[in-house]
Design an enzyme around this catalytic site. Structure first.
Site, PDB file in Angstrom:
ATOM      1  N   ASP A  13      11.535   0.402   1.697  1.00  0.00           N
ATOM      2  CA  ASP A  13      11.421  -1.034   1.411  1.00  0.00           C
ATOM      3  C   ASP A  13      12.523  -1.527   0.484  1.00  0.00           C
ATOM      4  O   ASP A  13      13.214  -2.504   0.779  1.00  0.00           O
ATOM      5  CB  ASP A  13      10.064  -1.357   0.762  1.00  0.00           C
ATOM      6  N   ARG A  93       3.808  -0.442 -14.217  1.00  0.00           N
ATOM      7  CA  ARG A  93       4.528  -1.602 -13.669  1.00  0.00           C
ATOM      8  C   ARG A  93       5.123  -2.520 -14.733  1.00  0.00           C
ATOM      9  O   ARG A  93       6.273  -2.933 -14.616  1.00  0.00           O
ATOM     10  CB  ARG A  93       3.634  -2.410 -12.715  1.00  0.00           C
ATOM     11  N   ASP A 122       0.890  -4.986  -7.237  1.00  0.00           N
ATOM     12  CA  ASP A 122       2.131  -4.772  -7.969  1.00  0.00           C
ATOM     13  C   ASP A 122       2.976  -6.041  -8.104  1.00  0.00           C
ATOM     14  O   ASP A 122       3.646  -6.244  -9.102  1.00  0.00           O
ATOM     15  CB  ASP A 122       2.946  -3.645  -7.315  1.00  0.00           C
ATOM     16  N   SER A 173       1.884   6.554   1.846  1.00  0.00           N
ATOM     17  CA  SER A 173       2.608   5.752   0.871  1.00  0.00           C
ATOM     18  C   SER A 173       2.177   6.239  -0.517  1.00  0.00           C
ATOM     19  O   SER A 173       1.002   6.178  -0.869  1.00  0.00           O
ATOM     20  CB  SER A 173       2.248   4.277   1.078  1.00  0.00           C
TER      21      SER A 173
HETATM   22  N1  ARG Z   1      -4.240   0.632  -6.080  1.00  0.00           N
HETATM   23  C1  ARG Z   1      -3.423   1.118  -7.129  1.00  0.00           C
HETATM   24  C2  ARG Z   1      -3.041   0.001  -8.045  1.00  0.00           C
HETATM   25  O1  ARG Z   1      -3.139  -1.129  -7.678  1.00  0.00           O
HETATM   26  C3  ARG Z   1      -2.232   1.895  -6.606  1.00  0.00           C
HETATM   27  C4  ARG Z   1      -1.113   1.080  -6.088  1.00  0.00           C
HETATM   28  C5  ARG Z   1       0.019   1.901  -5.592  1.00  0.00           C
HETATM   29  N2  ARG Z   1       1.175   1.059  -5.404  1.00  0.00           N
HETATM   30  C6  ARG Z   1       2.094   1.277  -4.515  1.00  0.00           C
HETATM   31  N3  ARG Z   1       3.053   0.397  -4.420  1.00  0.00           N
HETATM   32  N4  ARG Z   1       2.074   2.291  -3.709  1.00  0.00           N
HETATM   33  O2  ARG Z   1      -2.638   0.239  -9.149  1.00  0.00           O
END
Ligand code: ARG
Length: 395
Positions: A13, A93, A122, A173
């Site tokens: 991505d 993040r 995110d 992922s």
């Molecule tokens: N569900 C988790 C969260 O919101 C994991 C997210 C993983 N993010 C990713 N871009 N693969 O924190």
């Protein structure tokens, strides 16, 4: 020169974002930033190589120590959790975004770019920090705006010489940092699909774990872990060590249904060996040194802290307020917790603290210090109103 700062993981991505920034968004200068929060060193290396191949100006920022001290440790103090998820991606993040802001200021960026989709959490976490700290810079989220399918994305990558070899056959992922690893996608999206063994990299299967209990003593000072089995360790080293010890005992696998910020329910798998182990120990120590009322109240504070951290609202005033309370209590969360790790479970085997609100002399079956006969009167008023209520019902 119009400059964009791309938060770069090296995955498909964010790699596709590079030619897009040049061709579709008209940026002459693309600066890529990879933040090291304890993901595999190989990923950081690959990101740098790809950035070079794609001709960007690349920065790698080592944020491991800051992540441990300023993000993971506050999470330990707050027993950081959201619906059974120890917030591993969530707390990284804001720091990733913060470092991208620093780079943008340094290189004179005009805009940010990130690879978050429009379905996840995110995008909120990353953009909140950018908007809060660099309100004048534009934010571009091509994955959200273009809504490409995976096939279209791969076609685009091929047409623009974006290396895809490592990404193309990835089924899962994955997002990783030292506090945890999340695995999504493929058949894991089906809530009743059993997670296959291959998704795990940090934890052995509890079935395969040693048939022998491993003991671990975690020393805490003011609510944060400072030593393992009596040996003082700096934060990153300590967290990595716990991750290894818990992992080899199969501790830290989590499978939950999670309510994303948008309200979407998703099935999530995590491996969080260090988080599960250290938070178990931390809670055990709090239970020894805090009053009953403090524990009850703190569980509410912790829960709200977890929600704010999940939403990535790292600079929310309420979060600061809650942390003032949490830090005050942590002044007494000093001591040692003994854990037993065995085939996927971590249990508390003992705890001690100079601040323990426990008196063996008062509680013991063998002591006469507590004058039991004085209780006769106290018991008489117990449940007085409830008994009156029963009485009314009888009439
Ligand atoms: N569900 C988790 C969260 O919101 C994991 C997210 C993983 N993010 C990713 N871009 N693969 O924190």
């Amino acid at each position: 020169m119009k400059t964009v700062v791309l938060v770069y993981s090296g995955g498909l991505d964010t790699s596709v974002c590079i030619p897009m920034m040049r061709e579709d968004y008209g940026f002459e200068r693309v600066v890529t930033v990879t933040i090291d929060v304890g993901q595999p060193e190989e990923d950081i290396k690959v990101a740098a190589e790809k950035a070079k191949a794609l001709g960007t100006e690349h920065y790698t920022v080592d944020a491991k120590d800051e992540f441990a001290r300023e993000y993971i440790f506050p999470a330990v103090k707050a027993n950081g959790d959201y619906q059974g998820y120890p917030l591993s991606t969530a707390i990284a993040r804001p720091l990733i975004s913060l470092k991208a802001v620093d780079v943008a200021k340094k290189v004179g960026g005009d805009a940010f770019c990130h690879g978050c989709t429009g379905k996840g959490n995110d995008q909120f976490r990353i953009e909140f920090v950018m908007m809060a700290l660099a309100p004048d810079l534009a934010i571009i989220a091509p994955m959200r705006e273009k809504n490409l399918t995976r096939i279209e994305e791969i076609e685009y990558a091929k047409a623009h010489n974006v290396p895809i070899a490592q990404s193309i056959d990835k089924i899962w992922s994955v997002d990783e940092n030292m506090w945890g690893r999340s695995i999504e996608g493929g058949r894991l999206e089906e809530p009743d699909y059993f997670p296959p063994e291959e998704i795990y990299e940090w934890t052995v299967s509890p079935r395969e774990a040693p048939d022998k209990v491993e003991e671990l003593a975690v020393g805490f000072e003011n609510g944060v872990p400072v030593s393992l089995n009596g040996q003082i360790m700096p934060p990153v080293e300590l967290i990595m060590k716990v991750k290894e010890i818990a992992g080899r005992n199969g501790v830290g696998r989590i499978d939950v249904m999670e309510d994303r910020m948008l309200g979407l329910k998703v099935r999530e798998n995590y491996e969080c060996p260090a988080a599960v182990t250290l938070i178990t120990a931390h809670k055990a120590l709090e239970a020894l040194v805090c009053t009953k009322d403090e524990l009850f109240f703190k569980s509410m504070v912790d829960r709200k802290w977890g929600e704010l951290a999940y939403a990535g609202l790292w600079f929310d005033p309420l979060k600061e307020d809650l942390e003032a309370f949490i830090n005050k209590i942590q002044e007494r969360v000093t001591g040692v917790v003994h854990l037993r790790l065995y085939k996927g479970s971590v249990t508390v085997a003992g705890r001690s603290s100079k601040f323990a609100l426990y008196s063996e002399d008062l509680a013991s079956f063998d002591s006469k210090t507590f004058v039991q006969s004085e209780m006769t009167g106290a018991v008489k008023v117990h449940g007085l109103q409830a008994r009156m209520y029963r009485g009314l019902k009888r009439k």
